[in-house]
Write a protein that holds these residues in place. Structure first.
Motif, PDB file in Angstrom:
ATOM      1  N   GLY A  73       0.846  -1.202   0.000  1.00 40.17           N
ATOM      2  CA  GLY A  73       0.000   0.000   0.000  1.00 40.17           C
ATOM      3  C   GLY A  73       0.875   1.242   0.000  1.00 40.17           C
ATOM      4  O   GLY A  73       0.733   2.125   0.838  1.00 40.17           O
ATOM      5  N   CYS A  74       1.791   1.285  -0.983  1.00 41.12           N
ATOM      6  CA  CYS A  74       2.868   2.301  -0.942  1.00 41.12           C
ATOM      7  C   CYS A  74       2.369   3.724  -1.152  1.00 41.12           C
ATOM      8  O   CYS A  74       3.047   4.681  -0.784  1.00 41.12           O
ATOM      9  CB  CYS A  74       3.935   1.958  -1.970  1.00 41.12           C
ATOM     10  SG  CYS A  74       3.363   2.031  -3.687  1.00 41.12           S
ATOM     11  N   GLY A  75       1.166   3.861  -1.777  1.00 41.03           N
ATOM     12  CA  GLY A  75       0.655   5.210  -1.999  1.00 41.03           C
ATOM     13  C   GLY A  75       1.328   5.914  -3.162  1.00 41.03           C
ATOM     14  O   GLY A  75       2.163   5.337  -3.866  1.00 41.03           O
ATOM     15  N   GLN A  76       0.966   7.170  -3.365  1.00 40.85           N
ATOM     16  CA  GLN A  76       1.414   7.926  -4.542  1.00 40.85           C
ATOM     17  C   GLN A  76       2.909   8.242  -4.544  1.00 40.85           C
ATOM     18  O   GLN A  76       3.476   8.540  -5.592  1.00 40.85           O
ATOM     19  CB  GLN A  76       0.625   9.233  -4.629  1.00 40.85           C
ATOM     20  CG  GLN A  76       0.760  10.118  -3.393  1.00 40.85           C
ATOM     21  CD  GLN A  76       0.211  11.516  -3.615  1.00 40.85           C
ATOM     22  OE1 GLN A  76       0.198  12.033  -4.715  1.00 40.85           O
ATOM     23  NE2 GLN A  76      -0.232  12.158  -2.535  1.00 40.85           N
ATOM     24  N   ILE A  77       3.564   8.181  -3.388  1.00 40.10           N
ATOM     25  CA  ILE A  77       4.989   8.539  -3.321  1.00 40.10           C
ATOM     26  C   ILE A  77       5.873   7.320  -3.028  1.00 40.10           C
ATOM     27  O   ILE A  77       7.061   7.343  -3.309  1.00 40.10           O
ATOM     28  CB  ILE A  77       5.228   9.605  -2.200  1.00 40.10           C
ATOM     29  CG1 ILE A  77       4.285  10.811  -2.351  1.00 40.10           C
ATOM     30  CG2 ILE A  77       6.680  10.050  -2.142  1.00 40.10           C
ATOM     31  CD1 ILE A  77       4.556  11.703  -3.544  1.00 40.10           C
ATOM     32  N   ALA A  78       5.285   6.267  -2.458  1.00 39.73           N
ATOM     33  CA  ALA A  78       6.086   5.167  -1.875  1.00 39.73           C
ATOM     34  C   ALA A  78       7.032   5.758  -0.840  1.00 39.73           C
ATOM     35  O   ALA A  78       8.240   5.489  -0.818  1.00 39.73           O
ATOM     36  CB  ALA A  78       6.848   4.374  -2.945  1.00 39.73           C
ATOM     37  N   ILE A  79       6.449   6.559   0.040  1.00 40.52           N
ATOM     38  CA  ILE A  79       7.263   7.358   0.968  1.00 40.52           C
ATOM     39  C   ILE A  79       8.036   6.465   1.945  1.00 40.52           C
ATOM     40  O   ILE A  79       9.188   6.766   2.286  1.00 40.52           O
ATOM     41  CB  ILE A  79       6.360   8.407   1.685  1.00 40.52           C
ATOM     42  CG1 ILE A  79       7.171   9.558   2.226  1.00 40.52           C
ATOM     43  CG2 ILE A  79       5.469   7.779   2.756  1.00 40.52           C
ATOM     44  CD1 ILE A  79       6.380  10.825   2.462  1.00 40.52           C
ATOM     45  N   LEU A  80       7.425   5.343   2.341  1.00 40.06           N
ATOM     46  CA  LEU A  80       8.112   4.449   3.283  1.00 40.06           C
ATOM     47  C   LEU A  80       9.228   3.677   2.574  1.00 40.06           C
ATOM     48  O   LEU A  80      10.324   3.520   3.117  1.00 40.06           O
ATOM     49  CB  LEU A  80       7.109   3.475   3.926  1.00 40.06           C
ATOM     50  CG  LEU A  80       6.087   4.145   4.856  1.00 40.06           C
ATOM     51  CD1 LEU A  80       4.949   3.197   5.194  1.00 40.06           C
ATOM     52  CD2 LEU A  80       6.765   4.619   6.139  1.00 40.06           C
TER      53      LEU A  80
END
Ligand SMILES: C[S@@+](CC[C@H](N)C(=O)[O-])C[C@H]1O[C@@H](n2cnc3c(N)ncnc32)[C@H](O)[C@@H]1O
Length: 219
Positions: free
Chosen positions: A65-72
């Motif tokens: 569930g990395c999201g739009q940035i893959a911030i993690l």
């Protein structure tokens, strides 16, 4: 009234890319939605830092569930460039946007479009998930990308589906960092799901003053 003011202020702060770049030590090249992380992401970030400070290295990491940035995923790669990282999300547009940010950060992440584990084939030393956990009753209007937030009647649909399958994708000593906001899902409810799928809670990481926690789980 104070709660609403606090939320608006928090949303403004989280929309400022320069601030995000300082907090997360990454570069944001492109985004689809204004807000790029939440309070639960910050507790997962704290968990990644704590494990790194303890000298615990993860050879492989699935940023579910990395999201739009893959911030993690980006954060872990900046901290430990050797961690083989896969970032997965259910939304194609998040994956393509996150790819561009990985490029801008000169970071090698493997991106997978996947409904939870549907397209995941490997096993990982670490899987993190900041899942959607907001009960559907909180939804006031429809919007794109609703799976960022909402997950069924009591907010636990995604957590249950994730935990049901995650153990098939963990290495022997693999860990899960599962972030949850206890404002939406009670600790009791969460513990029942964890017990149901036979995980052990290694520890709980918090970041006061809010209600978000990260459960560190093993098989
Ligand atoms: C709360 S956001 C977390 C984003 C980012 N990882 C973070 O911590 O800031 C939840 C993410 O999970 C993704 N997601 C929701 N359901 C999913 C599913 N079934 N399979 C894969 N990703 C999913 C959403 O698209 C969203 O990007």
């Amino acid at each position: 009234m104070m709660g609403k003011f606090y939320k608006i202020l928090l949303d403004i702060i989280r929309s400022i890319d320069l601030l995000t770049e300082i907090i997360w030590k990454i570069k944001i090249k492109k985004k689809i939605l204004p807000i790029t992380y939440d309070l639960t992401s910050l507790v997962i970030k704290k968990a990644l830092e704590e494990y790194n400070n303890r000298g615990i290295k993860f050879n492989s990491y699935l940023d579910m569930g990395c999201g739009q940035i893959a911030i993690l995923g980006l954060f872990q790669k900046k901290m430990c460039p050797d961690t083989k990282t896969t970032s997965a999300d259910i939304y194609e547009k998040f994956i393509s946007n996150a790819k561009q940010n990985a490029l801008a950060n000169k970071t090698n992440i493997n991106f997978v479009l996947s409904d939870l584990f549907s397209n995941i084939t490997n096993k990982y030393d670490l899987i993190s998930f900041n899942p959607p956990y907001v009960p559907i009753a909180y939804k006031k209007k429809s919007f794109d990308y609703e799976k960022i937030s909402y997950a069924g009647e009591d907010g636990t649909d995604a957590i249950s589906k994730f935990l049901k399958n995650a153990k098939n994708y963990m290495t022997n000593n693999g860990l899960i960092f599962l972030g949850v906001n206890l404002f939406y899902v009670s600790l009791n409810n969460l513990q029942n799901i964890v017990n149901n799928f036979e995980y052990k809670v290694v520890e709980t990481i918090k970041k006061k003053p809010h209600n978000c926690i990260v459960l560190i789980l093993k098989q």
